[in-house]
Design a protein around this motif. Sequence first.
Motif, mmCIF file in Angstrom:
data_model
loop_
_atom_site.group_PDB
_atom_site.id
_atom_site.type_symbol
_atom_site.label_atom_id
_atom_site.label_comp_id
_atom_site.label_asym_id
_atom_site.label_seq_id
_atom_site.Cartn_x
_atom_site.Cartn_y
_atom_site.Cartn_z
ATOM 1 N N ALA A 1 -45.721 -12.590 0.860
ATOM 2 C CA ALA A 1 -45.465 -12.031 -0.473
ATOM 3 C C ALA A 1 -43.973 -12.089 -0.805
ATOM 4 N N ASP A 2 -43.125 -11.732 0.157
ATOM 5 C CA ASP A 2 -41.675 -11.792 -0.059
ATOM 6 C C ASP A 2 -41.230 -13.222 -0.316
ATOM 7 N N TYR A 3 -41.778 -14.159 0.417
ATOM 8 C CA TYR A 3 -41.378 -15.562 0.255
ATOM 9 C C TYR A 3 -41.830 -16.092 -1.098
ATOM 10 N N ARG A 4 -43.049 -15.738 -1.510
ATOM 11 C CA ARG A 4 -43.526 -16.187 -2.826
ATOM 12 C C ARG A 4 -42.677 -15.594 -3.939
ATOM 13 N N LYS A 5 -42.263 -14.341 -3.771
ATOM 14 C CA LYS A 5 -41.479 -13.649 -4.794
ATOM 15 C C LYS A 5 -40.089 -14.268 -4.949
ATOM 16 N N ASP A 6 -39.424 -14.555 -3.832
ATOM 17 C CA ASP A 6 -38.059 -15.099 -3.885
ATOM 18 C C ASP A 6 -37.794 -15.980 -2.659
ATOM 19 N N PRO A 7 -38.189 -17.260 -2.725
ATOM 20 C CA PRO A 7 -38.024 -18.147 -1.568
ATOM 21 C C PRO A 7 -36.568 -18.328 -1.132
ATOM 22 N N VAL A 8 -35.660 -18.342 -2.091
ATOM 23 C CA VAL A 8 -34.254 -18.594 -1.751
ATOM 24 C C VAL A 8 -33.687 -17.467 -0.886
ATOM 25 N N SER A 9 -34.046 -16.222 -1.177
ATOM 26 C CA SER A 9 -33.522 -15.108 -0.376
ATOM 27 C C SER A 9 -34.134 -15.088 1.023
ATOM 28 N N GLN A 10 -35.290 -15.719 1.204
ATOM 29 C CA GLN A 10 -35.958 -15.765 2.505
ATOM 30 C C GLN A 10 -35.602 -17.027 3.289
ATOM 31 N N ASP A 11 -34.696 -17.833 2.759
ATOM 32 C CA ASP A 11 -34.328 -19.112 3.369
ATOM 33 C C ASP A 11 -33.232 -18.919 4.408
ATOM 34 N N ASN A 12 -33.600 -18.338 5.559
ATOM 35 C CA ASN A 12 -32.598 -18.041 6.581
ATOM 36 C C ASN A 12 -32.115 -19.280 7.325
ATOM 37 N N LYS A 13 -32.825 -20.384 7.203
ATOM 38 C CA LYS A 13 -32.396 -21.623 7.868
ATOM 39 C C LYS A 13 -31.582 -22.521 6.941
ATOM 40 N N GLY A 14 -31.447 -22.145 5.692
ATOM 41 C CA GLY A 14 -30.652 -22.920 4.749
ATOM 42 C C GLY A 14 -31.299 -24.236 4.330
ATOM 43 N N LEU A 15 -32.615 -24.311 4.398
ATOM 44 C CA LEU A 15 -33.303 -25.554 4.049
ATOM 45 C C LEU A 15 -33.288 -25.837 2.551
ATOM 46 N N LEU A 16 -33.238 -24.800 1.732
ATOM 47 C CA LEU A 16 -33.287 -24.980 0.283
ATOM 48 C C LEU A 16 -31.913 -25.223 -0.331
ATOM 49 N N LYS A 17 -30.895 -24.805 0.386
ATOM 50 C CA LYS A 17 -29.531 -24.904 -0.130
ATOM 51 C C LYS A 17 -29.160 -26.359 -0.401
ATOM 52 N N ASP A 18 -28.582 -26.592 -1.564
ATOM 53 C CA ASP A 18 -28.080 -27.908 -1.956
ATOM 54 C C ASP A 18 -29.166 -28.983 -2.008
ATOM 55 N N GLN A 19 -30.419 -28.589 -2.244
ATOM 56 C CA GLN A 19 -31.506 -29.559 -2.386
ATOM 57 C C GLN A 19 -31.867 -29.671 -3.863
ATOM 58 N N PRO A 20 -32.262 -30.861 -4.287
ATOM 59 C CA PRO A 20 -32.721 -30.998 -5.674
ATOM 60 C C PRO A 20 -33.992 -30.165 -5.886
ATOM 61 N N PRO A 21 -34.254 -29.743 -7.118
ATOM 62 C CA PRO A 21 -35.405 -28.861 -7.389
ATOM 63 C C PRO A 21 -36.748 -29.399 -6.893
ATOM 64 N N GLU A 22 -36.984 -30.700 -7.002
ATOM 65 C CA GLU A 22 -38.283 -31.245 -6.558
ATOM 66 C C GLU A 22 -38.438 -31.140 -5.036
ATOM 67 N N ILE A 23 -37.346 -31.294 -4.305
ATOM 68 C CA ILE A 23 -37.394 -31.149 -2.842
ATOM 69 C C ILE A 23 -37.567 -29.668 -2.486
ATOM 70 N N GLN A 24 -36.855 -28.798 -3.198
ATOM 71 C CA GLN A 24 -37.014 -27.360 -2.965
ATOM 72 C C GLN A 24 -38.463 -26.942 -3.167
ATOM 73 N N LYS A 25 -39.079 -27.452 -4.231
ATOM 74 C CA LYS A 25 -40.475 -27.108 -4.521
ATOM 75 C C LYS A 25 -41.390 -27.543 -3.381
ATOM 76 N N ARG A 26 -41.174 -28.749 -2.849
ATOM 77 C CA ARG A 26 -41.998 -29.250 -1.745
ATOM 78 C C ARG A 26 -41.801 -28.405 -0.484
ATOM 79 N N ILE A 27 -40.567 -28.009 -0.213
ATOM 80 C CA ILE A 27 -40.275 -27.190 0.957
ATOM 81 C C ILE A 27 -40.961 -25.834 0.825
ATOM 82 N N VAL A 28 -40.848 -25.217 -0.348
ATOM 83 C CA VAL A 28 -41.459 -23.899 -0.582
ATOM 84 C C VAL A 28 -42.975 -23.987 -0.461
#
Length: 157
Positions: A98-125
């Motif tokens: 539930a926390d990840y669905r609500k705010d994936p960026v705040s739950q990204d402790n490995k930094g996988l979403l940082k500096d990724q284009p939106p389409e890649i972020q969406k696939r990762i999430v």
Amino acid sequence: MFKPVPTVLVLLTAISLLLPLRAAHATEPELVRVAARPKLGTPQLKKSGGSGGTASQGTAAQEKSTRGQPYRHQTRQQLEKSKRSYEELIREHERKLADYRKDPVSQDNKGLLKDQPPEIQKRIVEGRIRELEKQLEKQKSELKKIDEALRASPGEG
């Protein structure tokens, strides 16, 4: 020309590559603790004191007979403890999902979403959500097996 690299530099480089991995595990102590736990579904079979050949054959037969009913040989107390553990684990993972669905960026402790284009972020999430849902389904399946074993178990209830 080839210049030899001092051993100290090689070791420091190797350590610096491993430190981020250890830090990532340190942020999720529950996952590390759960992964280090022995599998609950694997029965602990002991060989009897008889002849070596028959003991190993008996163990193999016992293993085959427990397939589909991994909790059959546990005591009622062990089953109830397993049930409580799985219920707690399921609650934790439902909260995490539930926390990840609500705010994936705040739950990204490995930094996988940082500096990724939106389409890649969406696939990762989407992949992370699928993985968490898959874990939850497996845990719920194990809890169902434990409940079935508890219903079949004689004793207080």
